[in-house]
Design an enzyme around this catalytic site. Structure first.
Site, short mmCIF file in Angstrom:
data_model
loop_
_atom_site.label_atom_id
_atom_site.label_comp_id
_atom_site.label_asym_id
_atom_site.label_seq_id
_atom_site.Cartn_x
_atom_site.Cartn_y
_atom_site.Cartn_z
N CYS A 1 0.81 -1.22 0.00
CA CYS A 1 0.00 0.00 0.00
C CYS A 1 0.85 1.27 0.00
O CYS A 1 0.61 2.19 -0.79
CB CYS A 1 -0.91 0.03 1.22
SG CYS A 1 -2.16 -1.24 1.26
N VAL B 1 0.43 4.05 -2.84
CA VAL B 1 -0.28 5.30 -2.53
C VAL B 1 0.57 6.51 -2.91
O VAL B 1 0.06 7.51 -3.44
CB VAL B 1 -0.66 5.36 -1.03
CG1 VAL B 1 -1.10 6.75 -0.63
CG2 VAL B 1 -1.76 4.35 -0.73
#
Length: 509
Positions: free
Chosen positions: A152, A156
């Site tokens: 993640c 991101v």
């Protein structure tokens, strides 16, 4: 004291000691707990149809999904290649989760490294982490290939793996010709089956890009997909192809990596598909994916070369194995061996011998889309009646395929298909419309405890039992083992029921 140096107790007995039971009771005082009457009221309410409808209407919250995130699938696929180091571009915590998840299932260590991204990398980017990490990994562990996946934090902030790897080569972290495979695997979309797919796709692109099929060989490629029974199933595939007299290349063969012997030799890497085999796989006669939903993107790459492809749904049972063998026969031009025909007959015989116990039993099944499809198809052949079929990572296409399968048998008439739902939703379904048995992973044990529906462990992850992964579930031989596993639970339940009445001393079933 409940425990001393001379009397070390396991947690199962230790926490039942009076001191701990009293501690648990006092603990409730500091948790703003409700009264026993209020708790009982709510416990009864969550078993109602009214709560079920509210539960199934949830959109903003997922509770206990029957899936994991993409990087887990990518890591699993990575270690199936010879001396390949799984390299996770993200935090140490994420990598530890992936490693422990696989280690707890296979009871084997799982090697992987991390770029150890922390707050500064989240602000300024993780390029330096990746460059240093590649140099350390290459120097210390001496792999033949490194397979990078993301988590993640890297996704991101938009880290560019292609540019980072180019910079690492330019700085001399790794040699210019050293194989590095990359896969973008954001944890917040998709699931482990998607991560598996994009990593395998990345491997093929890395070694096939710019090349075309030349002299077609007699080999067949197999893409197993994310499979918790990979050790047994991959070896069973090799045996089946051996019966045909056909060579195969398993694209990501983890069977040795997750089944290393204890013989005095440490193996950080063991077995796996070689780079030469991957390079040669472009010239195979065809490629077969054992799990369609684990291989969508990969099969597009394979098909673009002009190579014939086929995809199956976790081939268990008679028809699924029949279809697989006929496809092998079609691709190779070889007839199905008599030895495998005999194995088929033995499976039919076993199913007939046990038909009176199998017929009419009802099941709820959860897991990955291909597993749920394959398990359902096999149970329909036994006269079993599916009730709830749930895949958190299943979509509309899977739902349509499941309904088409159920329509082929009168035993599928009552079944309901639940794509995208989680295990808390399954609890409501089973509380209002129970089944005789539940089939899935170890996470189903909490539904078993709560609702009293016996659990049959037949898919990943299986944490609380040992060595299931060593035995096949595919093909006629694997199907026989699945049949025995289901039957054992059915007969265990029957024995418990007759023991309670005290009127049956029957020894023979």
């Amino acid at each position: 004291m409940p425990q001393t140096v001379d009397n070390i107790k396991d947690h199962a007995s230790l926490f039942n000691e009076p001191e701990y039971q009293a501690l648990f009771e006092r603990k409730k005082e500091f948790e703003c707990g409700s009264s026993p009457a209020e708790i009982a009221k709510q416990a009864a309410y969550i078993n109602t149809w009214e709560y079920r409808e509210k539960n199934l209407a949830r959109e903003a919250l997922t509770v206990n999904p029957a899936k994991a995130c993409q990087p887990l699938g990518a890591l699993f696929a990575s270690v199936g290649f010879e001396k390949t180091l799984a390299f996770n571009h993200g935090s140490q915590g994420c990598t530890a989760y992936f490693r422990s998840h696989l280690a707890r299932h296979f009871k084997e260590p799982c090697a992987a490294v991390s770029t150890s991204m922390t707050e500064d990398a989240a602000v300024f980017g993780g390029m330096n982490n990746l460059i240093d990490g590649l140099q350390n990994a290459y120097t210390v562990y001496k792999p033949k290939m490194i397979a990078i996946s993301t988590t993640c934090i890297a996704e991101v902030i938009g880290d560019d793996l292609t540019a980072f790897i180019q910079n690492a080569r330019a700085k001399g972290s790794v040699p210019a010709d050293f194989p590095i495979v990359k896969a973008n695997t954001p944890s917040f979309v998709g699931s482990h089956i998607n991560g598996y797919d994009v990593l395998i796709k990345g491997v093929l692109i890395n070694f096939w890009e710019g090349k075309s099929r030349s002299e077609v060989t007699e080999k067949i490629n197999i893409i197993p997909g994310f499979d918790g029974f990979a050790v047994g199933n991959n070896r069973e595939l090799k045996r089946i192809f051996g019966e045909f007299g056909v060579d195969l290349t398993i694209i990501s063969d983890v069977s040795d990596q997750f089944d290393t012997p204890t013989d005095g030799e440490y193996r950080m890497f063991d077995g796996g598909t070689t780079i030469a085999e991957v390079e040669g796989a472009i010239n195979a006669k065809g490629t077969i994916a054992m799990q369609k939903y684990c291989s969508d993107k990969t099969l597009e790459v394979v098909g673009a070369t002009g190579q014939p492809t086929a995809a199956f749904h976790y081939p268990m049972g008679l028809k699924a194995t029949d279809d697989l063998l006929m496809k092998i026969s079609e691709l190779t031009g070889k007839s199905i061996p008599k030895s495998l025909e005999k194995e088929r007959g033995r499976l039919v015989d076993a199913m007939a011998d046990s038909s009176n116990w199998l017929h009419g039993k009802s099941y709820a099944i959860f897991g990955d889309p291909d597993f749920v499809y394959g398990m359902t198809q096999f149970l329909l052949e036994t006269g079993g009646e599916p009730v709830h079929l749930l895949a958190t990572n299943g979509g509309k296409e899977w739902e349509a395929e499941m309904k088409a399968l159920l329509a082929t048998s009168p035993y599928g008439a009552k079944a309901q298909v639940w794509p995208g739902k989680d295990l808390w939703a399954l609890r409501s379904l089973l509380a209002t419309e129970p089944s005789d048995f539940l089939i899935g992973s170890s996470y189903g044990k909490y539904l078993e405890r709560d609702l009293g529906i016996p659990l049959i462990r037949l898919t990943f992850p299986i944490f609380d039992r040992h060595h299931h992964h060593r035995f096949p579930t595919w093909g006629y031989q694997g199907s026989l083992r699945v049949l025995v596993t289901v039957l054992d639970k059915i007969l265990d339940v029957l024995d418990m029921q007759t023991a309670k009445t005290g009127i049956s001393f029957d020894l023979v079933r």
